[in-house]
Design a protein around this motif. Structure first.
Motif, short mmCIF file in Angstrom:
data_model
loop_
_atom_site.label_atom_id
_atom_site.label_comp_id
_atom_site.label_asym_id
_atom_site.label_seq_id
_atom_site.Cartn_x
_atom_site.Cartn_y
_atom_site.Cartn_z
N LEU A 215 49.98 14.27 89.46
CA LEU A 215 51.08 14.83 89.77
C LEU A 215 51.08 16.29 89.32
O LEU A 215 50.90 16.43 87.93
N LYS A 216 51.62 17.44 89.97
CA LYS A 216 51.93 18.35 89.34
C LYS A 216 53.41 18.57 88.50
O LYS A 216 54.02 18.27 89.29
N THR A 217 53.34 18.58 87.33
CA THR A 217 54.54 18.39 86.53
C THR A 217 55.14 19.37 85.80
O THR A 217 56.44 19.55 85.37
N PHE A 218 54.62 20.43 85.56
CA PHE A 218 55.19 21.68 84.82
C PHE A 218 54.50 22.93 84.81
O PHE A 218 53.25 22.90 84.71
N SER A 219 54.95 24.08 85.03
CA SER A 219 54.46 25.46 84.88
C SER A 219 55.45 26.44 84.04
O SER A 219 56.44 26.39 84.32
N ALA B 132 56.53 17.88 81.11
CA ALA B 132 55.74 17.33 82.09
C ALA B 132 56.30 15.74 82.20
O ALA B 132 56.56 15.43 83.16
N THR B 133 56.68 15.11 80.93
CA THR B 133 57.10 13.95 81.05
C THR B 133 58.58 13.78 81.79
O THR B 133 58.64 12.86 82.51
N THR B 134 59.25 14.67 81.38
CA THR B 134 60.77 14.77 81.93
C THR B 134 60.60 15.03 83.52
O THR B 134 61.50 14.32 84.09
N ILE C 71 60.55 10.18 89.52
CA ILE C 71 60.93 8.73 89.87
C ILE C 71 62.49 8.30 89.91
O ILE C 71 62.61 7.10 90.28
N GLY C 72 63.40 9.31 89.74
CA GLY C 72 64.49 9.07 89.99
C GLY C 72 65.36 8.97 88.45
O GLY C 72 66.42 8.67 88.72
N ALA C 73 64.57 8.92 87.25
CA ALA C 73 65.28 9.06 86.26
C ALA C 73 66.02 10.38 85.71
O ALA C 73 65.40 11.01 84.73
N ASP C 74 66.86 10.52 86.64
CA ASP C 74 67.37 12.00 86.26
C ASP C 74 68.68 12.02 85.62
O ASP C 74 68.92 10.75 84.99
N GLU C 75 69.47 12.76 85.47
CA GLU C 75 70.76 12.72 84.52
C GLU C 75 71.77 11.86 85.05
O GLU C 75 72.18 11.07 84.19
N GLU C 76 71.80 11.80 86.30
CA GLU C 76 72.66 10.75 87.09
C GLU C 76 72.25 9.38 86.37
O GLU C 76 73.19 8.68 86.04
#
Length: 490
Positions: free
Chosen positions: A340-344, A370-372, A378-383
């Motif tokens: 997956l493309k994760t950071f730039s 990239a991990t963040t 996958i839905g492990a966001d701030e909320e």
């Protein structure tokens, strides 16, 4: 939040070009009308300056650049835009003639904004067929960096247009300040005018030169104003007793004859020559391009500090940068058949050492981002973190393979090596935009209940998404360098 895909700009001078740069770099297609044959070249220079500044200002990547088109008539621009930004010279008749041509060729829903510095919107809209669509949107130079835009409606402007205009500008990283009562020159320029008048008197009366006046501002109160404005600065001057004490202590001096605010020096050729010659002595050794780039470099650093401190214009920048960094991918449409493309990002100058190379600590920053991003996917966001838990990194291994310099672009991709139950094992690649592999990293993470601070099972929605990615990724080839220990041959 209202967003747009196309905009029109009438007039490509300093302010118009700044608008074009901010819009284009936010992924908005922009049609421009300007009668000058040199307009495309000058606009290109401003866009290049804006790109240069944004590489250092923003952590998150901007969207794909919008398409810039120069058209032959105002009517063509009107037919191709969702909002019009008028930035022609400060003559009421000239602006009204532009609106007339727009209205002959555009739908009634098209919003028209004026970048006027002081003409009342009620005067601007006085001859329009649909005056409710017009509002002032007064920005500040450079438009692509300074977030403030004063939004002022006229007597016939609809609240819907004001709300939508503010929303559009918020979406491109600006701070729309809705001024609810019409007044010539609005708020900011009235304040600037008072300082400008007093400065002209000081030069006129041979009390100070242009450089001495600028030094008084930039070495003194200008630094305070940049973060606190006027009233908050004076509140501090009142000590523990605050603003009431300050006013009672210093209020009487308002009656003293300190200023010329009710008067202005006679605008003679002698005064013009004096101001112009002193300005040449002060800054003539620098080209306009050099001054613009130095201004932008300083503004970028000011804004970044304010962002880190969560203060003033830094809050607007943080919200904008965070919005750019949010995953825009619908998980149901995510291609999980490949890493997956994760950071730039582009390497800002504060990420580099004295050689201009990115420091080793910043490689870890990139892999952390990239991990963040993977967690957000996958839905492990701030909320989720606030209500259920989070993934904690328990082990990291980085290989440094190549160098990267200030201003160069980089990007990462991520493969899920293991993703079941409480464990998440990730492998990241960090590439230069020219294709070179710069570094790799492995992260082992454990899901943690933030209340008990112990390992815990993720929520069902996170498990479901993680299983979909892991089911695909475990069939991919094992990355070269996976599980390599320190000292193993690279």
């Amino acid at each position: 939040m209202k967003s747009i895909k196309s905009a029109g700009v009438i007039g490509a001078g300093v302010i118009g070009s700044g608008w074009i740069a901010r819009l284009i770099l936010n992924g908005i297609d922009v049609c421009v009308f300007d009668p000058s044959k040199d307009a495309p070249k000058s606009v290109e220079k401003v866009i290049n300056n804006a790109e240069r500044a944004y590489k250092n200002l923003l952590r998150s990547p901007l969207p794909k650049k919008g398409v810039l088109s120069f058209l032959d008539t105002v009517s063509e621009v009107a037919k191709s835009s969702e909002i019009i930004i008028e930035a022609v010279p400060e003559r009421l008749s000239a602006k009204q003639s532009v609106y007339k041509e727009i209205e002959l060729n555009a739908s009634n829903e098209l919003i028209i904004t004026s970048s006027t510095s002081g003409i009342l919107p009620s005067d601007l809209q006085s001859e329009m067929k649909n005056p409710e669509r017009l509002t002032v949107a007064h920005p500040f130079n450079p438009v692509y960096l300074l977030p403030l835009v004063e939004v002022v409606g006229g007597s016939k402007t609809s609240q819907k247009v004001i709300d939508e205009t503010c929303s559009i500008f918020s979406n491109i990283g600006m701070f729309p300040l809705h001024i609810k009562k019409e007044i010539p020159a609005f708020i900011a320029d009235r304040l600037l005018e008072s300082v400008w008048r007093e400065a002209l008197w000081l030069v006129n009366d041979d009390i100070a030169t242009t450089e001495e006046i600028d030094d008084a501002i930039r070495y003194g109160f200008g630094l305070r104003w940049a973060q606190m404005g006027l009233f908050e600065t004076y509140r501090l001057a009142g000590g523990e007793a605050g603003m009431r004490h300050f006013i009672s202590q210093f209020g009487p001096c308002l009656e003293w004859p300190w200023t010329h605010l009710m008067d202005v020096p006679e605008f003679t050729e002698e005064l013009v020559d004096k101001v112009s010659n002193q300005s040449d002595d002060q800054s003539g050794k620098h080209s306009i391009d050099e001054l613009m780039q130095k201004r932008d470099d300083n503004l970028v650093d000011f804004l970044k500090v304010l962002k880190e401190n969560r203060w003033g214009a830094g809050n607007t920048l943080k919200e904008f940068d965070d919005s750019l960094g949010k995953s825009r991918i619908d998980f149901s449409e995510l291609d999980v058949s490949q890493p997956l493309k994760t950071f730039s990002t582009h390497i800002p100058k504060d990420w580099a050492d004295y050689n201009g190379h990115m420091t080793e600590a910043r490689y870890l920053d990139c892999f952390s981002e990239a991990t963040t991003e993977l967690m957000a996917i996958i839905g492990a966001d701030e909320e989720y973190i606030a209500n259920i838990g989070s993934y904690f990194t328990v082990e990291t291994h980085i290989r440094h393979l190549d160098e990267v310099l200030i201003g160069e672009g980089i990007h990462s991709k991520t493969q899920v090596i293991y993703g079941e139950n409480k464990k998440l094992h990730l492998f990241h690649w960090l590439h230069h935009n020219d294709g070179r592999l710069l570094a790799t990293a492995e992260h082992m993470l454990i899901h943690v209940d933030l209340k008990t601070r112990g390992a815990s099972m993720p929520g069902d929605s996170v498990i479901e998404k993680m299983e979909r990615i892991y089911s695909a990724h475990k069939n991919l080839p094992k990355p070269e360098g996976l599980s390599r220990a320190v000292g193993d041959k690279v």
